[in-house]
Design a protein around this motif. Structure first.
Motif, PDB file in Angstrom:
ATOM      1  N   ALA A   1       0.835  -1.184   0.000  1.00 19.13           N
ATOM      2  CA  ALA A   1       0.000   0.000   0.000  1.00 19.13           C
ATOM      3  C   ALA A   1       0.880   1.247   0.000  1.00 19.13           C
ATOM      4  O   ALA A   1       1.936   1.272   0.616  1.00 19.13           O
ATOM      5  N   ALA A   2       0.426   2.257  -0.681  1.00 18.45           N
ATOM      6  CA  ALA A   2       1.153   3.530  -0.742  1.00 18.45           C
ATOM      7  C   ALA A   2       1.060   4.232   0.604  1.00 18.45           C
ATOM      8  O   ALA A   2       0.075   4.089   1.329  1.00 18.45           O
ATOM      9  N   PRO A   3       2.091   4.995   0.973  1.00 21.51           N
ATOM     10  CA  PRO A   3       2.039   5.722   2.239  1.00 21.51           C
ATOM     11  C   PRO A   3       0.931   6.767   2.224  1.00 21.51           C
ATOM     12  O   PRO A   3       0.581   7.299   1.175  1.00 21.51           O
ATOM     13  N   ASP A   4       0.378   7.030   3.396  1.00 26.87           N
ATOM     14  CA  ASP A   4      -0.649   8.065   3.542  1.00 26.87           C
ATOM     15  C   ASP A   4       0.052   9.410   3.603  1.00 26.87           C
ATOM     16  O   ASP A   4       0.746   9.714   4.561  1.00 26.87           O
ATOM     17  N   THR A   5      -0.102  10.212   2.558  1.00 29.30           N
ATOM     18  CA  THR A   5       0.574  11.514   2.523  1.00 29.30           C
ATOM     19  C   THR A   5      -0.367  12.663   2.870  1.00 29.30           C
ATOM     20  O   THR A   5      -0.066  13.812   2.592  1.00 29.30           O
ATOM     21  N   THR A   6      -1.513  12.338   3.486  1.00 27.76           N
ATOM     22  CA  THR A   6      -2.392  13.379   3.986  1.00 27.76           C
ATOM     23  C   THR A   6      -1.614  14.187   5.021  1.00 27.76           C
ATOM     24  O   THR A   6      -0.950  13.612   5.879  1.00 27.76           O
ATOM     25  N   PRO A   7      -1.650  15.513   4.945  1.00 20.20           N
ATOM     26  CA  PRO A   7      -0.871  16.293   5.917  1.00 20.20           C
ATOM     27  C   PRO A   7      -1.211  15.912   7.352  1.00 20.20           C
ATOM     28  O   PRO A   7      -2.369  15.828   7.739  1.00 20.20           O
ATOM     29  N   TYR A   8      -0.176  15.648   8.132  1.00 15.97           N
ATOM     30  CA  TYR A   8      -0.311  15.358   9.546  1.00 15.97           C
ATOM     31  C   TYR A   8      -0.573  16.659  10.295  1.00 15.97           C
ATOM     32  O   TYR A   8      -1.348  16.702  11.240  1.00 15.97           O
ATOM     33  N   ALA A   9       0.112  17.701   9.864  1.00 16.60           N
ATOM     34  CA  ALA A   9      -0.014  18.995  10.532  1.00 16.60           C
ATOM     35  C   ALA A   9       0.241  20.090   9.513  1.00 16.60           C
ATOM     36  O   ALA A   9       0.953  19.890   8.537  1.00 16.60           O
ATOM     37  N   GLU A  10      -0.365  21.236   9.763  1.00 14.40           N
ATOM     38  CA  GLU A  10      -0.176  22.389   8.894  1.00 14.40           C
ATOM     39  C   GLU A  10       0.067  23.618   9.757  1.00 14.40           C
ATOM     40  O   GLU A  10      -0.431  23.703  10.876  1.00 14.40           O
ATOM     41  N   ASN A  11       0.829  24.554   9.207  1.00  8.14           N
ATOM     42  CA  ASN A  11       1.118  25.791   9.912  1.00  8.14           C
ATOM     43  C   ASN A  11       1.323  26.870   8.858  1.00  8.14           C
ATOM     44  O   ASN A  11       1.462  26.565   7.674  1.00  8.14           O
ATOM     45  N   SER A  12       1.355  28.104   9.269  1.00 12.07           N
ATOM     46  CA  SER A  12       1.549  29.216   8.337  1.00 12.07           C
ATOM     47  C   SER A  12       2.649  30.129   8.844  1.00 12.07           C
ATOM     48  O   SER A  12       2.840  30.281  10.052  1.00 12.07           O
ATOM     49  N   VAL A  13       3.362  30.740   7.879  1.00  8.23           N
ATOM     50  CA  VAL A  13       4.389  31.713   8.203  1.00  8.23           C
ATOM     51  C   VAL A  13       4.516  32.669   7.019  1.00  8.23           C
ATOM     52  O   VAL A  13       4.562  32.246   5.875  1.00  8.23           O
ATOM     53  N   ALA A  14       4.494  33.960   7.277  1.00 10.90           N
ATOM     54  CA  ALA A  14       4.761  35.003   6.271  1.00 10.90           C
ATOM     55  C   ALA A  14       3.987  34.796   4.968  1.00 10.90           C
ATOM     56  O   ALA A  14       4.548  34.904   3.886  1.00 10.90           O
ATOM     57  N   GLY A  15       2.702  34.459   5.073  1.00 15.64           N
ATOM     58  CA  GLY A  15       1.883  34.294   3.876  1.00 15.64           C
ATOM     59  C   GLY A  15       2.072  32.975   3.151  1.00 15.64           C
ATOM     60  O   GLY A  15       1.614  32.818   2.018  1.00 15.64           O
ATOM     61  N   MET A  16       2.737  32.028   3.792  1.00 17.87           N
ATOM     62  CA  MET A  16       2.922  30.697   3.220  1.00 17.87           C
ATOM     63  C   MET A  16       2.272  29.661   4.123  1.00 17.87           C
ATOM     64  O   MET A  16       2.262  29.810   5.339  1.00 17.87           O
ATOM     65  N   ASP A  17       1.750  28.617   3.498  1.00 13.65           N
ATOM     66  CA  ASP A  17       1.228  27.465   4.231  1.00 13.65           C
ATOM     67  C   ASP A  17       2.264  26.362   4.144  1.00 13.65           C
ATOM     68  O   ASP A  17       2.799  26.079   3.060  1.00 13.65           O
ATOM     69  N   VAL A  18       2.555  25.740   5.275  1.00 11.03           N
ATOM     70  CA  VAL A  18       3.567  24.691   5.339  1.00 11.03           C
ATOM     71  C   VAL A  18       2.920  23.469   5.969  1.00 11.03           C
ATOM     72  O   VAL A  18       2.325  23.564   7.045  1.00 11.03           O
ATOM     73  N   SER A  19       3.019  22.323   5.280  1.00 15.96           N
ATOM     74  CA  SER A  19       2.424  21.100   5.819  1.00 15.96           C
ATOM     75  C   SER A  19       3.500  20.045   6.027  1.00 15.96           C
ATOM     76  O   SER A  19       4.530  20.026   5.352  1.00 15.96           O
ATOM     77  N   LEU A  20       3.234  19.165   6.983  1.00 16.12           N
ATOM     78  CA  LEU A  20       4.104  18.047   7.325  1.00 16.12           C
ATOM     79  C   LEU A  20       3.327  16.770   7.054  1.00 16.12           C
ATOM     80  O   LEU A  20       2.219  16.610   7.568  1.00 16.12           O
ATOM     81  N   ALA A  21       3.870  15.873   6.232  1.00 14.43           N
ATOM     82  CA  ALA A  21       3.249  14.578   5.955  1.00 14.43           C
ATOM     83  C   ALA A  21       4.283  13.481   6.180  1.00 14.43           C
ATOM     84  O   ALA A  21       5.401  13.559   5.656  1.00 14.43           O
ATOM     85  N   TRP A  22       3.931  12.479   6.968  1.00 18.11           N
ATOM     86  CA  TRP A  22       4.840  11.364   7.238  1.00 18.11           C
ATOM     87  C   TRP A  22       4.839  10.417   6.045  1.00 18.11           C
ATOM     88  O   TRP A  22       3.791   9.956   5.614  1.00 18.11           O
ATOM     89  N   GLU A  23       6.014  10.126   5.522  1.00 23.49           N
ATOM     90  CA  GLU A  23       6.167   9.141   4.450  1.00 23.49           C
ATOM     91  C   GLU A  23       6.304   7.754   5.052  1.00 23.49           C
ATOM     92  O   GLU A  23       5.845   6.777   4.489  1.00 23.49           O
ATOM     93  N   SER A  24       7.002   7.674   6.181  1.00 27.70           N
ATOM     94  CA  SER A  24       7.061   6.458   6.988  1.00 27.70           C
ATOM     95  C   SER A  24       6.890   6.881   8.438  1.00 27.70           C
ATOM     96  O   SER A  24       7.388   7.920   8.861  1.00 27.70           O
ATOM     97  N   GLU A  25       6.172   6.077   9.184  1.00 27.02           N
ATOM     98  CA  GLU A  25       5.769   6.412  10.550  1.00 27.02           C
ATOM     99  C   GLU A  25       6.970   6.690  11.458  1.00 27.02           C
ATOM    100  O   GLU A  25       8.018   6.060  11.329  1.00 27.02           O
ATOM    101  N   ALA A  26       6.785   7.624  12.375  1.00 26.64           N
ATOM    102  CA  ALA A  26       7.811   7.941  13.363  1.00 26.64           C
ATOM    103  C   ALA A  26       7.730   6.918  14.494  1.00 26.64           C
ATOM    104  O   ALA A  26       6.828   6.973  15.327  1.00 26.64           O
ATOM    105  N   VAL A  27       8.669   5.968  14.504  1.00 26.89           N
ATOM    106  CA  VAL A  27       8.751   4.923  15.518  1.00 26.89           C
ATOM    107  C   VAL A  27      10.175   4.935  16.068  1.00 26.89           C
ATOM    108  O   VAL A  27      11.133   4.905  15.284  1.00 26.89           O
ATOM    109  N   ALA A  28      10.318   4.983  17.388  1.00 30.23           N
ATOM    110  CA  ALA A  28      11.640   5.040  18.010  1.00 30.23           C
ATOM    111  C   ALA A  28      12.532   3.913  17.497  1.00 30.23           C
ATOM    112  O   ALA A  28      12.104   2.763  17.397  1.00 30.23           O
ATOM    113  N   GLY A  29      13.767   4.261  17.151  1.00 29.13           N
ATOM    114  CA  GLY A  29      14.746   3.276  16.719  1.00 29.13           C
ATOM    115  C   GLY A  29      14.698   2.936  15.243  1.00 29.13           C
ATOM    116  O   GLY A  29      15.539   2.171  14.766  1.00 29.13           O
TER     117      GLY A  29
END
Length: 135
Positions: A1-29
């Motif tokens: 299955a393809a990774p879920d690239t739906t934005p995990y989080a979004e924020n704005s700065v100086a008239g720009m929208d910036v999104s974070l999408a996990w390509e592979s899950e954040a798991v310790a190690g």
């Protein structure tokens, strides 16, 4: 299955929208990968990123107790074998920038993504995100 690239989080700065999408899950190690996407507020892709302090973009990282901190740079092929003093290639002009990092423990983290644009010389943009790393 393809990774879920739906934005995990979004924020704005100086008239720009910036999104974070996990390509592979954040798991310790395990290596986590994520993409930061930068657009103008109207949705136009930002495509004029330039290097800042020798990298296309930076991520400063801390855990929620601020007892651990680190940083990484925009990912590039063979990054793990980079020797001190080597120059990082400029490969990301936007709107997407890929990062990779292995988090030491699970828990809450905060990152600040830093980047610069050719169209606004001297401006350094810093965008915060809070996220969880699975233990």
């Amino acid at each position: 299955a393809a990774p879920d690239t739906t934005p995990y989080a979004e924020n704005s700065v100086a008239g720009m929208d910036v999104s974070l999408a996990w390509e592979s899950e954040a798991v310790a190690g395990f290596e986590a990968t994520w993409t930061v996407t930068i657009t103008e507020a109207d949705g136009t892709p930002v495509d004029d990123l330039v290097q800042y302090l020798g990298a296309d973009a930076h991520c400063a990282l801390v855990n929620d107790t601020i007892t651990w901190g680190s940083h990484t740079h925009a990912w590039f092929p063979d990054m793990a074998n980079m020797a001190p003093g080597m120059e990082m290639p400029h490969i990301y002009t936007g709107p997407d920038v890929l990062f990779a990092y292995t988090f030491p423990t699970g828990g809450s983290y905060k990152m600040w993504v830093q980047f610069t644009r050719e169209s606004v010389p001297g401006a350094v943009y810093v965008v915060p995100f809070v996220f969880e790393v699975a233990g």
